[in-house]
Design a protein around this motif. Sequence first.
Motif, short mmCIF file in Angstrom:
data_model
loop_
_atom_site.label_atom_id
_atom_site.label_comp_id
_atom_site.label_asym_id
_atom_site.label_seq_id
_atom_site.Cartn_x
_atom_site.Cartn_y
_atom_site.Cartn_z
N ARG A 114 -47.66 -14.69 72.03
CA ARG A 114 -46.68 -13.78 71.00
C ARG A 114 -45.50 -14.04 71.21
NH1 ARG A 114 -44.28 -12.33 67.76
NH2 ARG A 114 -44.33 -10.57 66.44
N LEU A 115 -44.83 -13.88 72.12
CA LEU A 115 -43.50 -14.26 72.35
C LEU A 115 -43.02 -15.55 72.27
CD1 LEU A 115 -42.52 -11.47 75.29
CD2 LEU A 115 -42.16 -11.30 72.65
N ARG A 116 -43.81 -16.54 72.79
CA ARG A 116 -43.45 -17.84 72.76
C ARG A 116 -43.49 -18.32 70.88
NH1 ARG A 116 -47.59 -19.36 77.56
NH2 ARG A 116 -45.79 -19.33 79.16
N GLN A 117 -44.68 -17.91 70.55
CA GLN A 117 -44.45 -17.92 68.86
C GLN A 117 -43.16 -17.54 68.21
OE1 GLN A 117 -47.98 -16.05 67.80
NE2 GLN A 117 -49.46 -17.48 68.25
N SER A 118 -42.40 -16.60 68.88
CA SER A 118 -41.25 -16.07 68.08
C SER A 118 -39.95 -16.69 68.87
CB SER A 118 -41.15 -14.47 68.35
OG SER A 118 -41.54 -13.94 69.27
N GLY A 119 -40.35 -17.81 69.61
CA GLY A 119 -39.26 -18.66 70.05
C GLY A 119 -38.76 -18.49 71.41
N HIS A 120 -39.19 -17.44 72.08
CA HIS A 120 -38.84 -17.18 73.67
C HIS A 120 -39.39 -18.30 74.46
CE1 HIS A 120 -36.91 -13.28 72.76
NE2 HIS A 120 -38.08 -13.05 71.84
N THR A 121 -38.74 -18.28 75.62
CA THR A 121 -39.40 -19.21 76.74
C THR A 121 -39.71 -18.21 77.56
OG1 THR A 121 -37.62 -20.98 76.25
CG2 THR A 121 -38.71 -20.95 78.19
N VAL A 122 -41.13 -18.27 77.84
CA VAL A 122 -41.79 -17.51 78.91
C VAL A 122 -42.46 -18.19 80.01
CG1 VAL A 122 -43.77 -15.61 78.67
CG2 VAL A 122 -42.35 -16.12 76.79
N MET B 150 -22.23 -12.07 83.56
CA MET B 150 -23.50 -12.20 84.17
C MET B 150 -24.38 -13.33 83.54
SD MET B 150 -25.26 -9.00 85.70
CE MET B 150 -27.07 -9.65 85.71
N GLY B 151 -24.03 -13.79 82.24
CA GLY B 151 -24.60 -14.72 81.57
C GLY B 151 -25.95 -14.05 81.01
N ASN B 152 -26.94 -14.78 80.48
CA ASN B 152 -28.08 -14.11 79.97
C ASN B 152 -29.11 -13.70 81.06
OD1 ASN B 152 -30.42 -13.51 78.49
ND2 ASN B 152 -30.22 -15.02 77.00
N PRO B 153 -29.22 -12.63 81.19
CA PRO B 153 -30.10 -12.02 82.26
C PRO B 153 -31.70 -12.23 82.26
CG PRO B 153 -29.30 -10.13 81.05
CD PRO B 153 -29.04 -11.23 80.51
N GLY B 154 -31.93 -12.71 80.99
CA GLY B 154 -33.63 -12.73 80.98
C GLY B 154 -34.36 -11.31 80.96
N LEU B 155 -35.52 -11.36 80.51
CA LEU B 155 -36.16 -10.25 80.46
C LEU B 155 -37.34 -10.22 81.43
CD1 LEU B 155 -36.45 -7.57 78.81
CD2 LEU B 155 -38.21 -8.82 77.46
N PHE B 156 -37.60 -9.33 82.09
CA PHE B 156 -38.68 -9.11 83.09
C PHE B 156 -39.77 -8.01 83.05
CE2 PHE B 156 -39.26 -8.37 88.21
CZ PHE B 156 -40.43 -9.24 88.23
N ILE B 157 -40.96 -8.63 82.75
CA ILE B 157 -42.07 -7.58 82.23
C ILE B 157 -43.18 -7.68 83.22
CG2 ILE B 157 -43.73 -7.01 80.47
CD1 ILE B 157 -41.79 -8.66 78.53
N SER B 158 -43.75 -6.67 83.59
CA SER B 158 -44.81 -6.40 84.66
C SER B 158 -46.02 -5.85 83.77
CB SER B 158 -44.65 -5.85 86.17
OG SER B 158 -44.41 -4.65 85.65
N PHE B 159 -47.27 -6.37 84.15
CA PHE B 159 -48.51 -5.58 83.76
C PHE B 159 -49.04 -4.96 84.91
CE2 PHE B 159 -49.67 -6.46 79.11
CZ PHE B 159 -48.42 -7.41 78.84
N GLU B 160 -49.62 -3.74 84.85
CA GLU B 160 -50.04 -3.21 86.03
C GLU B 160 -51.27 -2.12 85.49
OE1 GLU B 160 -49.42 -3.41 88.95
OE2 GLU B 160 -47.18 -3.80 89.25
N GLY B 161 -52.10 -2.06 86.18
CA GLY B 161 -53.52 -1.27 85.86
C GLY B 161 -54.65 -1.73 87.05
N ILE B 162 -55.71 -0.85 87.00
CA ILE B 162 -56.68 -1.19 87.72
C ILE B 162 -57.41 -2.38 87.39
CG2 ILE B 162 -57.08 1.49 87.95
CD1 ILE B 162 -59.35 1.12 86.08
N ASP B 163 -58.22 -2.90 88.41
CA ASP B 163 -58.92 -4.06 88.15
C ASP B 163 -59.91 -3.97 86.99
OD1 ASP B 163 -58.03 -4.94 90.68
OD2 ASP B 163 -59.80 -3.87 91.62
#
Length: 210
Positions: free
Chosen positions: A28-36, A1-14
Motif C-alpha cells: 500500500r505504501l509503495r503504491q503511494s510512492g514510498h520506498t519501503v 539530520m536529513g530525512n530520518p525515514g519511518l520505522f514500523i514494527s508488527f508484533e503479535g502472537i504466532d
Amino acid sequence: MGNPGLFISFEGIDGSGKSTQARRLAERLRQSGHTVVLTREPGGSPGAEEIRRLVLEGDPDRWSAETEILLFTAARRDHLEKTIRPALARGEVVITDRFADSTRVYQGLTRGDLTEMVDRLHSLIIGQEPDLTVLIDMDPAQGLARAKGRSGPEQRFEDMGLAVQEQTRAGFLALAARDPARFAVIDGSGSEDEVAVRVEAAALARLAAR
Ligand code: ADP
Ligand code: TYD
C-alpha cells in the motif's frame, strides 16, 4: 539530520496475521510512492538469518531463555547495522515483522521474569524503538490454529503451546498499555481485507502526524 525515514514494527502472537499485514502495508505504501524495505526478525540480514535457524528449529528446550536473549539480540544488532539503519538514513520506510517487543515478551516473560535482563541488554546493544508498532491482537487458540496450519521446521515456539500464546498476548497488551504513543492495537479478527483496512488507517494517521 536529513530525512530520518519511518520505522514500523508488527508484533503479535504466532499466527495473528503479522506477516500478511506487514506485506500488505508495504504494498500500500509503495503504491503511494514510498520506498519501503520489508524485513523480519529473527533475520533481515544475512548474519541474522543464520542465527534464525539456530533459534527457530529443533527441540523447544534447546536453549535457555537467557541464551535466547543473547541470540535474538545478536541477530537484532546485525539487522539494525546492515538493514534497518542504512534504509532509515536513506529516508525510506522500514517495516519489520517483529522487533524488540518480541524479546520483551517471549524471552522476558514466558519462562520466568527476565524483564530486567532484556531491558538492560536492549538499552546497551540496540537502543532504538520503532516510530510505530502495530500490535495485531488475536485470540490465542485461533492464532495457534492458523500458525499450526503452516508446515515446515520453524515450529519451536508454536510447540510451546496454548498457555504460552495466552501469556504472550497478555504481555504484548501490557507493553501497548504502557506506551500508547508508539503502539496501535489492531483487532486481528475478520478477513485479511478487514484487518488491512484497520492497519492502513492507523499507519496513515501516523504518517500524516509527522
Ligand atoms: P503471523 O506472521 O502473525 O504468524 P501470518 O500472516 O503468517 O501470521 O498468518 C498465519 C496464517 O493465517 C497464514 O496461513 C495466513 O494466510 C492466514 N491468515 C492471515 N490473516 C488471516 C485472516 N485475517 N483470516 C484468515 N486467515 C488469515
Ligand atoms: P516468526 O517467524 O515471526 O513466527 P510467526 O510467523 O509464527 O509469528 O517468529 C518466530 C518465533 O520467534 C515466534 O514464535 C516468536 C519468536 N521470537 C522470540 O521468541 N523472540 C524474538 O525476539 C523474536 C524476534 C521472535
